[in-house]
Design an enzyme around this catalytic site. Structure first.
Site, mmCIF file in Angstrom:
data_model
loop_
_atom_site.group_PDB
_atom_site.id
_atom_site.type_symbol
_atom_site.label_atom_id
_atom_site.label_comp_id
_atom_site.label_asym_id
_atom_site.label_seq_id
_atom_site.Cartn_x
_atom_site.Cartn_y
_atom_site.Cartn_z
ATOM 1 N N HIS A 26 -0.898 -3.865 4.101
ATOM 2 C CA HIS A 26 -1.707 -4.072 2.899
ATOM 3 C C HIS A 26 -0.832 -3.996 1.653
ATOM 4 O O HIS A 26 -0.478 -2.913 1.184
ATOM 5 C CB HIS A 26 -2.831 -3.041 2.809
ATOM 6 C CG HIS A 26 -3.869 -3.411 1.792
ATOM 7 N ND1 HIS A 26 -5.093 -3.943 2.139
ATOM 8 C CD2 HIS A 26 -3.853 -3.362 0.438
ATOM 9 C CE1 HIS A 26 -5.792 -4.193 1.041
ATOM 10 N NE2 HIS A 26 -5.056 -3.837 -0.005
ATOM 11 N N HIS A 28 0.007 -6.596 -2.170
ATOM 12 C CA HIS A 28 -0.322 -7.768 -2.981
ATOM 13 C C HIS A 28 0.971 -8.304 -3.583
ATOM 14 O O HIS A 28 1.989 -7.599 -3.638
ATOM 15 C CB HIS A 28 -1.287 -7.401 -4.108
ATOM 16 C CG HIS A 28 -2.483 -6.623 -3.669
ATOM 17 N ND1 HIS A 28 -3.561 -7.207 -3.039
ATOM 18 C CD2 HIS A 28 -2.766 -5.293 -3.752
ATOM 19 C CE1 HIS A 28 -4.463 -6.280 -2.775
ATOM 20 N NE2 HIS A 28 -4.001 -5.113 -3.176
ATOM 21 N N ARG A 119 -10.842 -11.878 2.515
ATOM 22 C CA ARG A 119 -11.282 -10.610 1.927
ATOM 23 C C ARG A 119 -12.444 -10.823 0.969
ATOM 24 O O ARG A 119 -12.474 -11.793 0.208
ATOM 25 C CB ARG A 119 -10.134 -9.966 1.171
ATOM 26 C CG ARG A 119 -10.409 -8.535 0.683
ATOM 27 C CD ARG A 119 -9.386 -8.096 -0.330
ATOM 28 N NE ARG A 119 -9.266 -6.646 -0.399
ATOM 29 C CZ ARG A 119 -8.697 -5.996 -1.410
ATOM 30 N NH1 ARG A 119 -8.209 -6.678 -2.430
ATOM 31 N NH2 ARG A 119 -8.623 -4.674 -1.419
ATOM 32 N N HIS A 176 -8.811 0.844 2.754
ATOM 33 C CA HIS A 176 -8.597 2.128 2.088
ATOM 34 C C HIS A 176 -9.603 3.206 2.496
ATOM 35 O O HIS A 176 -10.107 3.963 1.652
ATOM 36 C CB HIS A 176 -8.621 1.945 0.572
ATOM 37 C CG HIS A 176 -7.682 0.900 0.060
ATOM 38 N ND1 HIS A 176 -6.441 0.671 0.608
ATOM 39 C CD2 HIS A 176 -7.812 0.003 -0.956
ATOM 40 C CE1 HIS A 176 -5.846 -0.315 -0.054
ATOM 41 N NE2 HIS A 176 -6.654 -0.735 -0.998
ATOM 42 N N ASP A 242 -0.224 -0.526 -0.087
ATOM 43 C CA ASP A 242 -1.023 -1.028 -1.207
ATOM 44 C C ASP A 242 -0.153 -1.362 -2.417
ATOM 45 O O ASP A 242 -0.640 -1.417 -3.548
ATOM 46 C CB ASP A 242 -2.140 -0.053 -1.596
ATOM 47 C CG ASP A 242 -3.179 -0.677 -2.521
ATOM 48 O OD1 ASP A 242 -3.399 -1.893 -2.421
ATOM 49 O OD2 ASP A 242 -3.755 0.054 -3.345
#
Length: 288
Positions: A26, A28, A119, A176, A242
């Site tokens: 995970h 970005h 998502r 999460h 994350d």
């Protein structure tokens, strides 16, 4: 206003040596905005956090594989993730952000270039994004392409979303740890609901975000929640940093997040499953 850097460009070196094939499931990527403009109407504008910076961080941490999740700041333009997937040479895959009305041809194309899921974000104050029944219906369109649902939602929404999501035609990944409040412990109603949800083999959970659900400076309570999930649902947990930590209340140290794995999965076999086996099999690295 100058966008705020949400990641530490000088992450510490973790003490934990990760197993070969370890996956950060995970992250970005943001921009660079000059090449991949941010979406109009976005709720936040981050500083650039491009693929080159991500790749360098993963070399520093000892991570070999990754799943990049499209961010709301780029909207439905998934080119920034697709570009990183291509540059990753098979070791980086993606999760898209798409409207419910996307054409099947585009779903097929995204699946062919390395997107493994779509998502959806749910928030109480955003009625347009709270069409859970539409998302469940959409899951039937994902099934032919081997894609899954990934869901991110505000703390407490698990009570409203659990029942409809259980009717998904494809696996559902909960981001999460459902944003539970780790300081409330495992008797907290939100965690109890997440634990009940995970009894259903349709669901996976990302034990990412120990830094988001914790109120402790060392994230110990967040790691304890994650450890409980890893112990009880060993084959359906995934882990991620994350990075670059958007919309956070502080800037985490990614080296410390890696070292938190010593508490999340203290047994080496647990860590091997969490970091290598589970993501390899679920995301189909190597074209599995």
């Amino acid at each position: 206003m100058q966008p705020t850097l949400t990641y530490n460009p000088h992450s510490s070196a973790p003490q934990l040596r990760l197993p070969p094939g370890a996956c950060d499931a995970h992250v970005h990527v943001f921009g660079p905005a000059a090449r991949f403009p941010f979406a109009e109407g976005r709720s936040f504008t981050p500083a650039d956090a491009p693929k080159e910076t991500l790749f360098a961080l993963h070399r520093h941490l000892g991570i070999e594989r990754c799943v990049i999740v499209q961010s709301l700041c780029h909207g439905y333009d998934n080119r920034v993730v697709e570009d990183a997937i291509v540059a990753g040479g098979g070791n980086y895959l993606g999760v898209a952000l798409l409207p419910l009305g996307v054409a099947d041809e585009e779903l097929a194309r995204l699946a062919s270039v390395g997107f493994r899921g779509v998502r959806f974000n749910f928030a109480r104050n955003s009625a347009a994004d709270f069409d859970v029944e539409g998302v469940v219906a959409f899951s039937r369109r994902l099934e032919p392409f081997g894609m899954h649902l990934q869901v991110h939602f505000e703390r407490g929404l698990i009570h409203e979303l659990a029942s409809p999501l259980a009717r998904s035609a494809v696996p559902v990944v909960v981001d999460h740890m459902a944003r539970v409040d780790a300081s409330a412990g495992t008797t907290d109603p939100d965690f109890v609901a997440l634990h009940a949800l995970m009894q259903n083999p349709l669901f996976r959970v990302k034990v990412s975000g120990v830094d988001r659900i914790s109120r402790a400076t060392d994230y110990a309570d967040g790691a304890a929640i994650a450890q409980r999930l890893v112990r009880e649902f060993p084959e359906r947990c995934l882990w991620g940093t994350d990075w670059p930590h958007p919309l956070h209340d502080h800037v985490p140290d990614d080296g410390a997040l890696v070292d938190a794995l010593l508490r999340i999965a203290p047994d080496p076999d647990e860590r091997e499953r969490l970091l290598v086996g589970n993501p390899r099999d679920f995301y189909r690295f190597d074209g599995l």
